[in-house]
Scaffold this active site. Structure first.
Site, short mmCIF file in Angstrom:
data_model
loop_
_atom_site.label_atom_id
_atom_site.label_comp_id
_atom_site.label_asym_id
_atom_site.label_seq_id
_atom_site.Cartn_x
_atom_site.Cartn_y
_atom_site.Cartn_z
N ASP A 5 0.81 -1.22 0.00
CA ASP A 5 0.00 0.00 0.00
C ASP A 5 0.84 1.27 0.00
OD1 ASP A 5 -2.07 1.81 0.24
OD2 ASP A 5 -2.40 1.43 2.38
N ASP A 214 -1.92 5.72 -5.49
CA ASP A 214 -2.13 4.82 -4.36
C ASP A 214 -2.37 3.39 -4.83
OD1 ASP A 214 -2.80 3.61 -1.98
OD2 ASP A 214 -4.61 4.79 -1.62
#
Length: 332
Positions: A5, A214
């Site tokens: 992440d 992201d």
């Protein structure tokens, strides 16, 4: 297994004993069974690096509590332990005294295949920051599309292997903004076929750092008003009957059996034009339904992972840039 992440910092895994954990397939990590595990004290720099996400436990150890954009959360102890990462070209790499979260209370949209999150953001506790000089601030990944055969895995590279330098590679500056966790880019406009739609911004053009990239968000999120223009432009170039997404998440959907001739979407970042494939801009939600994989949001604009599939995406926090190169990730 854990989620890679780039939109968060802490590396954490579910830990025994569980006060409240989600179901995971792999065995839970047991800190008592690890001879190298140590809790981190409240007065440590690592604890203060977490800022408001840290608190002091009664025994003077550092407790943490995090919430994510989709309302998932984790709570537990901040600790240090030896982290071992598998490697494709040599024996596994051992990293001593890596700061981790030992999560005793975790909930949200986690699948049972995953045991936690590997935070690759820009903040001090992220794995990237902890690897530090050894990787010269560089990492890259190549995400295999959802439509690939099941056994294909995506790759992530750290250090010199992570340089993206092919002839089709394009780069855009990383913009320093707060919070330092996020990797901010500047998106100037998006083209639908030959129609270019500029993002709203200052008079002299777009405001810098108006979108984050992201790997831990699925869809690409854009300002609501701009998204409406984008959706209208895409819909006007598709000759097929629109359908509803029964879950109401995506607003531009078509029957999956329709022969969709969708326009090419190009993302115009500052200095880098990234041309998306159909599999980047549309997602199959069910056997019956395909939908445009973008949505409006007036929170943060996010360049999500569907848009990034089949690109080698390189982050260079020293030269402050992100690079994109079209790739067949299943063959990497």
């Amino acid at each position: 297994m854990a989620i890679a992440d780039t939109g968060s910092d802490l590396l954490w895994t579910q830990c025994k004993p569980c006060e409240d954990c989600y179901t995971q397939e792999d065995p839970l990590f047991d800190p008592k069974a690890s001879s190298t595990y140590k809790d981190v004290s409240c007065s440590s720099r690592q604890c203060s690096d977490l800022g408001r996400e840290a608190a002091c436990s009664t025994d003077n150890t550092c407790a943490y509590s995090m919430a994510y954009g989709d309302r998932s959360s984790t709570k537990g102890n901040l600790a240090a332990d030896t982290l071992t990462l598998g490697s494709t070209n040599s024996r596994p790499v051992q990293l001593k005294n890596v700061i981790i979260g030992c999560g005793h209370n975790n909930a949200g949209t986690f699948s049972k295949k995953g045991s936690g999150i590997v935070g690759l953001g820009g903040g001090p506790v992220s794995l990237v920051s902890q690897l530090g000089d050894s990787i010269d601030g560089k990492f890259s990944y190549c995400l295999v599309p959802l439509t690939s055969e099941k056994d294909r895995t995506s790759k992530i590279n750290f250090g010199t292997n992570a340089v993206v330098s092919g002839k089709e590679a394009v780069s855009t500056p990383l913009v320093k903004k707060s919070p330092e966790t996020f990797y901010y880019l500047t998106l100037e406009s998006i083209s639908v076929g030959s129609k270019k739609i500029p993002l709203p911004g200052s008079v002299s053009g777009t405001s810098e750092g108006n979108i984050i990239i992201d790997s831990g968000t699925t869809l690409t999120m854009l300002p609501t008003e701009f998204y409406s223009q984008l959706e209208e432009a895409v819909a006007s170039q598709i000759e097929a009957e629109r359908q509803e997404d029964p879950q109401g998440v995506l607003s531009l959907c078509y029957s999956a059996t329709a022969d969709l001739k969708a326009p090419v979407i190009t993302m115009h970042f500052d200095g880098a034009d990234v041309k998306l494939d159909f599999s980047n801009s549309f997602v199959q939600l069910s056997e019956e339904l395909v939908c445009f994989a973008f949505r409006g949001s007036d929170d943060l604009s996010i360049y999500g992972n569907l848009s990034q599939m089949n690109f080698l995406v390189g982050y260079d926090t020293v030269s402050q840039k992100v690079s994109f190169e079209p790739a067949d990730c299943a063959k990497m």
